[in-house]
Design an enzyme around this catalytic site. Sequence first.
Site, PDB file in Angstrom:
ATOM      1  N   LYS A 183      47.747 150.259  27.206  1.00  0.00           N
ATOM      2  CA  LYS A 183      47.792 150.161  25.750  1.00  0.00           C
ATOM      3  C   LYS A 183      48.724 149.055  25.243  1.00  0.00           C
ATOM      4  CE  LYS A 183      44.997 153.469  24.532  1.00  0.00           C
ATOM      5  NZ  LYS A 183      44.113 153.446  23.374  1.00  0.00           N
TER       6      LYS A 183
HETATM    7  C1  LIG Z   1      46.190 157.826  29.229  1.00  0.00           C
HETATM    8  C2  LIG Z   1      45.019 157.244  28.500  1.00  0.00           C
HETATM    9  N1  LIG Z   1      43.863 157.125  29.146  1.00  0.00           N
HETATM   10  C3  LIG Z   1      42.767 156.644  28.533  1.00  0.00           C
HETATM   11  C4  LIG Z   1      42.801 156.261  27.207  1.00  0.00           C
HETATM   12  C5  LIG Z   1      41.526 155.758  26.582  1.00  0.00           C
HETATM   13  O1  LIG Z   1      41.552 154.368  26.342  1.00  0.00           O
HETATM   14  P1  LIG Z   1      40.856 153.789  25.090  1.00  0.00           P
HETATM   15  O2  LIG Z   1      41.592 154.300  23.883  1.00  0.00           O
HETATM   16  O3  LIG Z   1      40.975 152.320  25.214  1.00  0.00           O
HETATM   17  O4  LIG Z   1      39.437 154.255  25.064  1.00  0.00           O
HETATM   18  C6  LIG Z   1      43.996 156.369  26.499  1.00  0.00           C
HETATM   19  C7  LIG Z   1      44.050 156.028  25.097  1.00  0.00           C
HETATM   20  O5  LIG Z   1      44.905 156.435  24.368  1.00  0.00           O
HETATM   21  C8  LIG Z   1      45.131 156.850  27.167  1.00  0.00           C
HETATM   22  O6  LIG Z   1      46.315 156.977  26.543  1.00  0.00           O
END
Ligand SMILES: Cc1ncc(COP(=O)(O)O)c(C=O)c1O
Length: 390
Positions: free
Chosen positions: A43
């Site tokens: 992120k």
């Molecule tokens: C630990 C984790 N995995 C997966 C995701 C999913 O990613 P995306 O928001 O880019 O779809 C997030 C998003 O907040 C996350 O914090």
Amino acid sequence: MWYKNILETIGNTPLVKLNTITKNVPGTILAKIETTNPGNSIKDRMAVKMIEDAEKSGKLKPGGTIIEGTSGNTGMGLAMAAIIKGYKCIFTTTDKQSKEKVDALRAFGAEVIVCPTNVEPEDPRSYYSVSSRLEREVPNSWKPNQYDNLANSQAHYEQTGPEIWEQTEGKITHLVVGVGTGGTISGTGKYLKEKNPNIQVWGIDTYGSVFKKYKETGIFDKDEIYPYITEGIGEDFLPANVNFDVIDLFEKVTDKDAALMTRDIARKEGIFVGNSAGAAIGGLIQLKDKLKPEDVVVVIFHDHGSRYMGKMYNEDWLRERGFLQDEKLTAKSILAKKEATEIVTFVDLNTSIDKISSLINKENSAVLVEDESGKIEIITQYDIINAISG
Ligand SMILES: Cc1ncc(COP(=O)(O)O)c(C=O)c1O
């Protein structure tokens, strides 16, 4: 050579082959390890991109306050960038998120407001609504809105996609990604499909989320929505960052499988990652029949295991939810698994030494004999050796 500040170290994360956990899955399975970003998650990439976009468009002004509903990882990226760039941060999150994540945000000087999980997004108490209200009330504030702000997927189109393309030398055939805001899968998948339209993009969803049914039927089914444990992925609404055209299919993984698989990644591969990585591997294993030995699969590992110490990496937490398979062995479990044998065997005075020895060794039995005077004696291995040598 040095970096001018910590933000310059974001990206260029390693791609690592998995050797054990996916041994029954055909193809070469590679994990994109996003934990090496300075905020320990993927992120960081989109947090900085959203801020830089807002600076350019004038939405975020010097000394401003960043307000966002975040489960932690985006907040970490935003908080880190805010320190370097001189902004304040207020985050709203839900009571479902790990305490470690909330504490980490506070460590970066952010103010964190924890809101209830089990309310509708439109409910004034939801973390979406509280952050929108704060945006209206706090002067000189800006809400990135990671769900609908397309700078989120753009960050992955510009960084994550090209990195994977180069690291696999264009050989990638499948991308497997847990889907939350949709930024990672949509941006990375779009870039890769532009390079090679045959690449399959698989989204990992949770039970309790709307994505899979929406992709398959076009129906937004509120009955699909219920509370779940898996963190970071699945949603109860459709964020603008989820580009359903880029995603070929969704696969749902249970909370239990995602939790246990998260632990397995650490134990079998030595890679310490978070819950959505476990869900992604669980989903990949469920989909293994769709793969061929020549396929090159990239799975995204979004964040670091340290954020889940009180959860998937805590045996009490797992036990309370009935997730633990291999309880530590106690005397009781040894007895439960022990084959039923005669614990005490009576023999008569004419039983051969061979027979007595085999009872003691193989059957694990205590052998008793009644002597001519009617007294009960126990015969041990030691007595047998004594008799033979004697
Ligand atoms: C630990 C984790 N995995 C997966 C995701 C999913 O990613 P995306 O928001 O880019 O779809 C997030 C998003 O907040 C996350 O914090």
